[in-house]
Design a protein around this motif. Structure first.
Motif, short mmCIF file in Angstrom:
data_model
loop_
_atom_site.label_atom_id
_atom_site.label_comp_id
_atom_site.label_asym_id
_atom_site.label_seq_id
_atom_site.Cartn_x
_atom_site.Cartn_y
_atom_site.Cartn_z
N GLY A 199 0.79 -1.23 0.00
CA GLY A 199 0.00 0.00 0.00
C GLY A 199 0.82 1.27 0.00
O GLY A 199 0.31 2.36 -0.28
N LYS A 200 2.12 1.17 0.28
CA LYS A 200 2.99 2.36 0.26
C LYS A 200 3.11 2.93 -1.14
O LYS A 200 3.53 4.08 -1.30
CB LYS A 200 4.38 2.01 0.79
N ILE A 201 2.75 2.14 -2.14
CA ILE A 201 2.73 2.65 -3.51
C ILE A 201 1.80 3.85 -3.61
O ILE A 201 2.00 4.76 -4.41
CB ILE A 201 2.29 1.54 -4.48
N GLY A 202 0.73 3.85 -2.78
CA GLY A 202 -0.25 4.93 -2.83
C GLY A 202 0.05 6.09 -1.90
O GLY A 202 -0.79 6.99 -1.76
N VAL A 203 1.21 6.08 -1.26
CA VAL A 203 1.59 7.16 -0.35
C VAL A 203 2.64 8.04 -1.02
O VAL A 203 3.55 7.54 -1.69
CB VAL A 203 2.15 6.59 0.98
N SER A 204 2.54 9.33 -0.83
CA SER A 204 3.43 10.30 -1.47
C SER A 204 4.90 10.01 -1.15
O SER A 204 5.27 9.75 0.00
CB SER A 204 3.08 11.71 -1.01
N ASP A 205 5.75 10.09 -2.19
CA ASP A 205 7.19 9.93 -1.99
C ASP A 205 7.74 10.98 -1.04
O ASP A 205 8.69 10.74 -0.29
CB ASP A 205 7.93 10.02 -3.32
N ILE A 206 7.16 12.16 -1.09
CA ILE A 206 7.65 13.25 -0.22
C ILE A 206 7.52 12.86 1.24
O ILE A 206 8.41 13.12 2.06
CB ILE A 206 6.85 14.55 -0.51
N ILE A 207 6.42 12.20 1.57
CA ILE A 207 6.21 11.76 2.96
C ILE A 207 7.08 10.54 3.28
O ILE A 207 7.73 10.48 4.32
CB ILE A 207 4.72 11.42 3.20
N LEU A 208 7.12 9.58 2.37
CA LEU A 208 7.87 8.36 2.63
C LEU A 208 9.35 8.62 2.84
O LEU A 208 9.99 7.95 3.65
CB LEU A 208 7.70 7.38 1.46
N LEU A 209 9.90 9.59 2.12
CA LEU A 209 11.33 9.82 2.17
C LEU A 209 11.71 10.99 3.07
O LEU A 209 12.86 11.44 3.07
CB LEU A 209 11.87 10.06 0.75
N ARG A 210 10.76 11.46 3.86
CA ARG A 210 11.02 12.57 4.79
C ARG A 210 12.05 12.15 5.83
O ARG A 210 11.93 11.11 6.46
CB ARG A 210 9.72 12.98 5.46
N ARG A 211 13.06 12.96 6.03
CA ARG A 211 14.11 12.65 7.01
C ARG A 211 13.83 13.26 8.38
O ARG A 211 14.60 13.06 9.31
CB ARG A 211 15.46 13.14 6.49
N THR A 212 12.77 14.00 8.48
CA THR A 212 12.42 14.63 9.76
C THR A 212 11.12 14.04 10.28
O THR A 212 10.45 13.24 9.59
CB THR A 212 12.27 16.15 9.59
N VAL A 213 10.74 14.44 11.50
CA VAL A 213 9.51 13.93 12.12
C VAL A 213 8.29 14.34 11.28
O VAL A 213 8.18 15.48 10.84
CB VAL A 213 9.37 14.47 13.55
N LEU A 214 7.39 13.41 11.08
CA LEU A 214 6.18 13.69 10.30
C LEU A 214 5.19 14.50 11.13
O LEU A 214 5.10 14.35 12.34
CB LEU A 214 5.52 12.38 9.87
N THR A 215 4.41 15.32 10.42
CA THR A 215 3.32 16.02 11.08
C THR A 215 2.19 15.02 11.34
O THR A 215 2.18 13.91 10.79
CB THR A 215 2.79 17.17 10.22
N GLU A 216 1.22 15.44 12.14
CA GLU A 216 0.08 14.56 12.42
C GLU A 216 -0.67 14.23 11.14
O GLU A 216 -1.09 13.08 10.93
CB GLU A 216 -0.86 15.22 13.42
N GLU A 217 -0.83 15.22 10.26
CA GLU A 217 -1.54 14.99 9.01
C GLU A 217 -0.78 14.01 8.11
O GLU A 217 -1.36 13.13 7.48
CB GLU A 217 -1.74 16.32 8.26
N GLU A 218 0.55 14.15 8.09
CA GLU A 218 1.37 13.25 7.27
C GLU A 218 1.33 11.83 7.83
O GLU A 218 1.29 10.86 7.06
CB GLU A 218 2.80 13.77 7.23
N TYR A 219 1.33 11.73 9.14
CA TYR A 219 1.29 10.40 9.73
C TYR A 219 -0.04 9.70 9.44
O TYR A 219 -0.08 8.49 9.18
CB TYR A 219 1.52 10.48 11.24
N LEU A 220 -1.13 10.46 9.46
CA LEU A 220 -2.43 9.90 9.09
C LEU A 220 -2.43 9.44 7.64
O LEU A 220 -3.05 8.43 7.29
CB LEU A 220 -3.54 10.93 9.32
N GLU A 221 -1.70 10.15 6.80
CA GLU A 221 -1.59 9.77 5.40
C GLU A 221 -0.81 8.45 5.27
O GLU A 221 -1.17 7.58 4.48
CB GLU A 221 -0.88 10.88 4.61
#
Length: 352
Positions: A199-221
């Motif tokens: 299912g990670k295919i459907g998640v944005s590369d920007i979020i998947l490859l983020r090197r910093t802590v994710l925001t709450e919205e990004e984590y829900l994504e």
């Protein structure tokens, strides 16, 4: 040399057929259905010549027991009988026999029929093996597809499958979940586990490859990868319903981030309501994720990974599965694939 089990209550018939076939095959003899089943369980012959009319357990009762046993059901059975009526022959074929030969058997015909059925069974087993290889390669191809998004992902999904099998085998050995964990279950989880992160295919590369802590919205994504993966696998399974491992793959994709205490995602189910295959993969997934590099930190040691899993006993993970993991965790070191550098999307606390 192929092996043949001859089953007949008539000793003269046993000796005659044995003498005629012994130069070409390894022969075992049984004077009853009960003894035949004992020999089958111990030796698993390549073909069975089975007399129909025997006192006690006759040929029909014997073949019924053979076909119930997953270890024996693939063995071709040729019925031998002096009864020439068509009803008996039909009943024999309906019971699962590959062929029906009347006694006294013409040896040339018998040899020819035996060769045909041994060749056909070998072809069928080879075809099944090729099909399994194809199914396994489908999983690997999906892993490589993920690899296009991050070079670490393919190793992770394959390693997770290996660890899931190790855990499942040990659970089977200890008798835990004995009604659920069968050889078929283990075979399916090996092929299904590599799909857990599809299912990670459907998640944005920007979020998947983020090197910093994710925001709450990004984590829900990120959490949506469980539902996306489940839906993808359900669509594939609906198109090929004969491939049962795809159904398990959908279950694992959806449930491998559920927590034993009900605080996981996507549904917050808990305890044994979480499918067993998902509970097993949850432990395997965390272990491999911990010991491989992630985009924002280097790999943890084997010991650190084991400690994380132990701390999650009864909260994140099924305590029975953790107990088994702790028992065999040292064997995991030998199963790390050379490409096992994982992109892991763990639970919120690991982002802190």
């Amino acid at each position: 040399m192929k092996s043949i089990l001859i089953v007949d209550d008539n000793l003269a018939s046993l000796k005659q057929i044995s003498a005629q076939l012994s130069q070409d095959y390894e022969i075992s003899l049984a004077k009853s259905g009960e003894l035949a089943l004992q020999i089958c369980a111990r030796e698993q012959p390549d073909l069975i010549l089975l007399d129909v009319e025997m006192p006690g357990m006759d040929g029909f009762a014997t073949i019924a027991q053979i076909k119930k046993d997953p270890r024996l059901m693939h063995i071709p059975v040729i019925f031998l009988t002096g009864n020439h009526d068509s009803a008996t022959e039909i009943k024999g074929l309906e019971s699962g026999a590959m062929d029906f030969i009347t006694k006294p058997a013409n040896i040339d015909i018998l040899r020819h029929r035996i060769k045909i059925h041994l060749d056909f069974t070998a072809y069928q087993l080879n075809l099944e093996h090729m099909t399994k290889e194809l199914e396994d390669n489908i999983g690997i191809s999906f892993a490589e597809l993920l690899d296009c998004k991050d070079h670490n992902a393919a190793g992770h999904v394959l390693s997770t499958g290996e660890y899931a099998v190790l855990i499942a085998k040990e659970l089977q050995e200890t008798g835990i979940f004995k009604d659920e964990i069968t050889d078929e279950f283990i075979s399916m989880i090996k092929r299904a586990a590599p799909f857990h992160d599809i299912g990670k295919i459907g998640v944005s590369d920007i979020i998947l490859l983020r090197r910093t802590v994710l925001t709450e919205e990004e984590y829900l994504e990120v959490q949506k990868h469980t539902l996306i993966g489940s839906q993808v696998m359900k669509v594939i399974y609906n198109r090929t319903p004969s491939q049962k491992y795809l159904e398990m793959a959908a279950i694992i994709a959806e449930g491998h981030h559920e927590h034993y205490n009900g605080k996981g995602y996507p549904h917050g189910i808990k305890g044994d309501d979480i499918p067993l295959c998902s509970r097993i993969v949850a432990v395997a997934n965390i272990y491999d994720s911990c010991i491989t590099d992630r985009v924002y930190r280097k790999a943890l040691s084997h010991q650190e990974a084991c400690e994380i899993i132990s701390r999650g006993r009864g909260t994140e993970f099924d305590p029975r599965i953790v107990d088994v993991f702790e028992k065999i965790s040292d064997t995991f070191i030998n199963y790390k694939t050379s490409s096992g550098l994982a992109l892991f999307l763990p639970d919120v606390e690991y982002f802190q």
